[in-house]
Enzyme design. Structure first.
Site, PDB file in Angstrom:
ATOM      1  N   LYS A 168       0.857  -1.192   0.000  1.00  0.00           N
ATOM      2  CA  LYS A 168       0.000   0.000   0.000  1.00  0.00           C
ATOM      3  C   LYS A 168       0.892   1.242   0.000  1.00  0.00           C
ATOM      4  O   LYS A 168       1.477   1.603   1.022  1.00  0.00           O
ATOM      5  CB  LYS A 168      -0.944   0.052   1.199  1.00  0.00           C
ATOM      6  CG  LYS A 168      -2.034   1.108   0.907  1.00  0.00           C
ATOM      7  CD  LYS A 168      -2.647   1.750   2.089  1.00  0.00           C
ATOM      8  CE  LYS A 168      -1.838   2.795   2.779  1.00  0.00           C
ATOM      9  NZ  LYS A 168      -1.627   4.038   1.996  1.00  0.00           N
ATOM     10  N   GLU A 242      10.833   1.236  10.179  1.00  0.00           N
ATOM     11  CA  GLU A 242      11.826   2.290  10.001  1.00  0.00           C
ATOM     12  C   GLU A 242      11.062   3.590  10.192  1.00  0.00           C
ATOM     13  O   GLU A 242      10.258   3.958   9.339  1.00  0.00           O
ATOM     14  CB  GLU A 242      12.455   2.146   8.604  1.00  0.00           C
ATOM     15  CG  GLU A 242      13.851   2.678   8.556  1.00  0.00           C
ATOM     16  CD  GLU A 242      13.831   4.156   8.333  1.00  0.00           C
ATOM     17  OE1 GLU A 242      13.865   4.892   9.348  1.00  0.00           O
ATOM     18  OE2 GLU A 242      13.759   4.577   7.187  1.00  0.00           O
ATOM     19  N   CYS A 276      14.067  10.668   6.310  1.00  0.00           N
ATOM     20  CA  CYS A 276      14.184  10.374   7.747  1.00  0.00           C
ATOM     21  C   CYS A 276      15.618  10.546   8.235  1.00  0.00           C
ATOM     22  O   CYS A 276      15.857  10.622   9.428  1.00  0.00           O
ATOM     23  CB  CYS A 276      13.707   8.955   8.023  1.00  0.00           C
ATOM     24  SG  CYS A 276      14.668   7.724   7.147  1.00  0.00           S
ATOM     25  N   GLU A 368      10.223  15.610  15.504  1.00  0.00           N
ATOM     26  CA  GLU A 368      10.580  15.520  14.083  1.00  0.00           C
ATOM     27  C   GLU A 368       9.737  16.510  13.289  1.00  0.00           C
ATOM     28  O   GLU A 368       8.512  16.510  13.386  1.00  0.00           O
ATOM     29  CB  GLU A 368      10.315  14.107  13.561  1.00  0.00           C
ATOM     30  CG  GLU A 368      10.713  13.947  12.104  1.00  0.00           C
ATOM     31  CD  GLU A 368      10.440  12.560  11.541  1.00  0.00           C
ATOM     32  OE1 GLU A 368      11.374  11.941  11.036  1.00  0.00           O
ATOM     33  OE2 GLU A 368       9.280  12.103  11.608  1.00  0.00           O
TER      34      GLU A 368
HETATM   35  N1  LIG Z   1      10.429   7.662   6.989  1.00  0.00           N
HETATM   36  C1  LIG Z   1      10.025   8.591   7.774  1.00  0.00           C
HETATM   37  O1  LIG Z   1      10.666   8.850   8.738  1.00  0.00           O
HETATM   38  C2  LIG Z   1       8.767   9.323   7.469  1.00  0.00           C
HETATM   39  C3  LIG Z   1       8.258  10.136   8.437  1.00  0.00           C
HETATM   40  N2  LIG Z   1       7.119  10.817   8.200  1.00  0.00           N
HETATM   41  C4  LIG Z   1       6.657  11.667   9.302  1.00  0.00           C
HETATM   42  O2  LIG Z   1       5.297  11.420   9.490  1.00  0.00           O
HETATM   43  C5  LIG Z   1       4.582  12.641   9.478  1.00  0.00           C
HETATM   44  C6  LIG Z   1       3.203  12.388   8.939  1.00  0.00           C
HETATM   45  O3  LIG Z   1       3.261  11.975   7.587  1.00  0.00           O
HETATM   46  P1  LIG Z   1       2.242  10.888   7.073  1.00  0.00           P
HETATM   47  O4  LIG Z   1       2.174  10.840   5.610  1.00  0.00           O
HETATM   48  O5  LIG Z   1       0.933  11.107   7.766  1.00  0.00           O
HETATM   49  O6  LIG Z   1       2.983   9.567   7.561  1.00  0.00           O
HETATM   50  P2  LIG Z   1       2.398   8.208   7.987  1.00  0.00           P
HETATM   51  O7  LIG Z   1       3.403   7.528   8.786  1.00  0.00           O
HETATM   52  O8  LIG Z   1       1.049   8.381   8.617  1.00  0.00           O
HETATM   53  O9  LIG Z   1       2.157   7.472   6.576  1.00  0.00           O
HETATM   54  C7  LIG Z   1       3.000   6.513   6.022  1.00  0.00           C
HETATM   55  C8  LIG Z   1       2.157   5.399   5.422  1.00  0.00           C
HETATM   56  O10 LIG Z   1       1.384   4.766   6.422  1.00  0.00           O
HETATM   57  C9  LIG Z   1       0.024   4.666   6.032  1.00  0.00           C
HETATM   58  N3  LIG Z   1      -0.788   4.633   7.249  1.00  0.00           N
HETATM   59  C10 LIG Z   1      -1.226   5.676   7.993  1.00  0.00           C
HETATM   60  N4  LIG Z   1      -1.907   5.229   9.067  1.00  0.00           N
HETATM   61  C11 LIG Z   1      -1.899   3.872   9.010  1.00  0.00           C
HETATM   62  C12 LIG Z   1      -2.412   2.842   9.848  1.00  0.00           C
HETATM   63  N5  LIG Z   1      -3.070   3.106  10.979  1.00  0.00           N
HETATM   64  N6  LIG Z   1      -2.193   1.550   9.494  1.00  0.00           N
HETATM   65  C13 LIG Z   1      -1.491   1.259   8.390  1.00  0.00           C
HETATM   66  N7  LIG Z   1      -1.006   2.199   7.544  1.00  0.00           N
HETATM   67  C14 LIG Z   1      -1.190   3.492   7.854  1.00  0.00           C
HETATM   68  C15 LIG Z   1      -0.149   5.865   5.139  1.00  0.00           C
HETATM   69  O11 LIG Z   1      -1.288   5.733   4.325  1.00  0.00           O
HETATM   70  C16 LIG Z   1       1.160   5.850   4.362  1.00  0.00           C
HETATM   71  O12 LIG Z   1       1.106   4.863   3.346  1.00  0.00           O
HETATM   72  C17 LIG Z   1       5.435  13.569   8.646  1.00  0.00           C
HETATM   73  O13 LIG Z   1       5.190  14.883   8.946  1.00  0.00           O
HETATM   74  C18 LIG Z   1       6.807  13.134   9.031  1.00  0.00           C
HETATM   75  O14 LIG Z   1       7.170  13.789  10.211  1.00  0.00           O
HETATM   76  C19 LIG Z   1       6.448  10.698   7.033  1.00  0.00           C
HETATM   77  C20 LIG Z   1       6.927   9.904   6.017  1.00  0.00           C
HETATM   78  C21 LIG Z   1       8.158   9.167   6.150  1.00  0.00           C
HETATM   79  O1  LIG Z   2      17.311   3.347   2.021  1.00  0.00           O
HETATM   80  C1  LIG Z   2      17.614   4.521   1.813  1.00  0.00           C
HETATM   81  O2  LIG Z   2      18.567   4.836   1.129  1.00  0.00           O
HETATM   82  C2  LIG Z   2      16.821   5.622   2.359  1.00  0.00           C
HETATM   83  C3  LIG Z   2      15.911   5.452   3.291  1.00  0.00           C
HETATM   84  C4  LIG Z   2      15.144   6.561   3.737  1.00  0.00           C
HETATM   85  C5  LIG Z   2      14.094   6.429   4.539  1.00  0.00           C
HETATM   86  O3  LIG Z   2      13.775   5.270   5.063  1.00  0.00           O
HETATM   87  C6  LIG Z   2      13.149   7.534   4.849  1.00  0.00           C
HETATM   88  O4  LIG Z   2      13.425   8.674   4.527  1.00  0.00           O
HETATM   89  O5  LIG Z   2      12.092   7.227   5.376  1.00  0.00           O
END
Ligand SMILES: NC(=O)C1=CN([C@@H]2O[C@H](COP(=O)(O)OP(=O)(O)OC[C@H]3O[C@@H](n4cnc5c(N)ncnc54)[C@H](O)[C@@H]3O)[C@@H](O)[C@H]2O)C=CC1
Ligand SMILES: O=C(O)/C=C/C=C(\O)C(=O)O
Length: 469
Positions: A168, A242, A276, A368
């Site tokens: 998804k 992650e 991240c 964050e």
């Molecule tokens: N890799 C990272 O560290 C990331 C961090 N973020 C952080 O998260 C904050 C919010 O961004 P969002 O897009 O809302 O991130 P999110 O973590 O809510 O979304 C990521 C994925 O999870 C899905 N998702 C959301 N709730 C879920 C649930 N209960 N069960 C299963 N899947 C679910 C979303 O549809 C999307 O595909 C950002 O402001 C940022 O701070 C966002 C994206 C990547």
């Molecule tokens: O695998 C990578 O090179 C990068 C990973 C980055 C993330 O997991 C993220 O920004 O959420």
């Protein structure tokens, strides 16, 4: 209309939802939203496909991974266009990082899996060896910041280990996943081995909770990670998480200043800070503090702003700029919304920003933000720098700038983070463990760590007959 990909076929089902282009804010596509029936259909398709796929020799699955890599090469331009339309990221980054990493992910895991030996131990007439079997059906929940890179980073090891997968993608970035579904069909991947469904977090939740899903791999926010953990707790499903970061950068006075400023600018502003691994807390040794701040501020003004993924995310980042001001920060650069005087003014841009003057306990320095912004503070001693870096609930990545090899090893080994870069940032070897500690996640992706997560070991122990003495 962008359709689900289930059992090797496009499936039109569920309501439609819109995706916006972050550069202009305009709707660029309508996408089918998975409801409970769609989720169930996808999981069933995966369950049907899983035994046949698991039964293939690993060398054959590795061959499929190479074919998928070739399929990505064939559709390179379509993937670039889809990634840019959904995220607004620069063409150059998309062509050199996001899509090539998809190719590299499939090639790397084909090699790692094909060359991995089974473990065997022989002790006092007892032979133990370990075989690994796939988990079955894996749910992969993917975020929007590096959508193609992170989807393939999960798919490649899960598939080569013998699992069927339901992916998804984020509701904001379904475009590259849709092209990838077409690639799976074009290379003739057995139907049901890869299934792709679209929707919001509600669809993700239906998927992870489905009893036909054996394990969940997730990259995204810590809040969503813990929601998923609660959702799968009753069935004790394995999770690989992650999650977020509040990554520290340590700049020592003995560093190569040009390199440190340039590298730090990259680590703060790449992808609009929406990685991240980006640095949000920067600590600079006092003798070079003023000069470093001045030079980083200049770089912030030079960087081309990149849009945030959505209006909501832009508002979140701007709320932290406002918070910094209300907490008494000094803005060294940025802090607002850029004005272009063209179509971008209706997009989701924020200014690259450098802030100083806040306490370690301010919300700005603890939470964050996920935008093109960092806070800079001075330090005096190495011990103080280590304490500052470790003073976070997160522990994903840290970056260290120094001219001393001794210091590099000494400090790096004391940083409580899953990843430490020295005199560089975001240099990746796909065989190394990747992930974080504390609120930054559970488990490690990369190399054999990924293969371990996507499989279960069975240890077989045999008592060997001892010849008569
Ligand atoms: N890799 C990272 O560290 C990331 C961090 N973020 C952080 O998260 C904050 C919010 O961004 P969002 O897009 O809302 O991130 P999110 O973590 O809510 O979304 C990521 C994925 O999870 C899905 N998702 C959301 N709730 C879920 C649930 N209960 N069960 C299963 N899947 C679910 C979303 O549809 C999307 O595909 C950002 O402001 C940022 O701070 C966002 C994206 C990547
Ligand atoms: O695998 C990578 O090179 C990068 C990973 C980055 C993330 O997991 C993220 O920004 O959420």
């Amino acid at each position: 209309m962008l359709t689900h990909f289930i059992g090797g076929e496009p499936v039109v089902a569920g309501k439609a939802f819109p995706v916006h282009n972050p550069v202009t804010g305009t709707v660029i596509r309508q996408v089918c939203e998975a409801d409970p029936e769609v989720v169930d259909r996808a999981v069933r398709a995966a369950r049907e496909a899983a035994p046949g796929w698991a039964a293939l020799p690993v060398a054959e699955r590795a061959g499929w991974m190479r074919r998928l890599a070739e399929g990505i090469e064939d559709r390179f331009d379509a993937l670039v266009a889809a990634e840019i339309a959904d995220t607004g990221k620069p063409l150059d980054q998309t062509r050199t990082l996001d899509i090539p990493r998809g190719i590299a992910n499939f090639r790397a895991f084909a090699e790692i899996a094909a060359q991995r030996p089974d473990d065997a131990f022989h002790l006092s007439g007892v032979l133990s060896y370990t075989v690994r079997r796939p988990l079955g059906v894996v749910a992969a929940i993917v975020p929007w910041n590096l959508p193609f890179l992170l989807m393939t980073w999960k798919l490649a090891p899960a598939l080569v280990a013998g699992n069927a997968v339901v992916v998804k993608p984020s509701e904001h970035t379904p475009g590259t996943a849709a092209v990838f579904g077409e690639i799976c069909a074009a290379v003739g991947l057995p139907p049901g081995v890869v299934n792709i469904i679209y929707g919001y977090g509600s669809a993700g939740r239906l998927l992870v909770e489905h009893p036909g899903v054996d394990a969940v791999t997730f990259t995204g926010s810590t809040g969503t990670g813990s929601a998923i953990m609660r959702a799968v707790a009753d069935r004790v499903k394995p999770v690989s998480f992650e999650l977020g970061g509040k990554n520290a950068g340590l700049v020592f006075a003995d560093c190569d200043l040009d390199r440190a400023v340039e590298g730090t600018a990259k680590s703060v502003f790449t992808n609009g800070g929406q990685v991240c691994l980006c640095t949000e807390r920067l600590y600079v040794q006092r003798p070079i503090f003023e000069e470093f701040c001045a030079r980083l501020a200049v770089r912030a003004l030079e960087v081309a702003p990149q849009p945030m993924i959505s209006a909501e995310h832009r508002d979140k980042v701007l709320s932290y700029y406002a918070l910094a001001r209300s907490e008494g920060a000094k803005m060294l650069a940025g802090g607002g919304v850029p004005v272009f005087g063209d179509h971008r003014d209706s997009g989701y841009f924020v200014e690259p920003t450098v802030v100083t003057g806040l306490s370690e306990w301010s919300r700005f320095n603890r939470e964050e933000i996920f935008g093109p912004v960092c806070h800079v503070a001075p330090f005096d001693t190495e011990a103080e720098a280590i304490d500052l870096a470790n003073g976070s609930e997160y522990g994903l990545a840290a970056t260290l700038w120094t001219g001393s090899l001794d210091r590099a090893h000494r400090v790096a080994q004391r940083l409580e983070a899953g990843l430490v870069w020295v005199n560089t940032w975001y240099l990746r070897d796909l065989r190394t463990p990747f992930g974080g500690v504390r609120l930054s996640g559970i488990g490690r992706e990369g190399g054999v760590q990924s293969l371990d997560f996507y499989s279960e070991p069975t240890t077989i122990t045999i008592k060997l007959e001892q010849p008569d003495a």
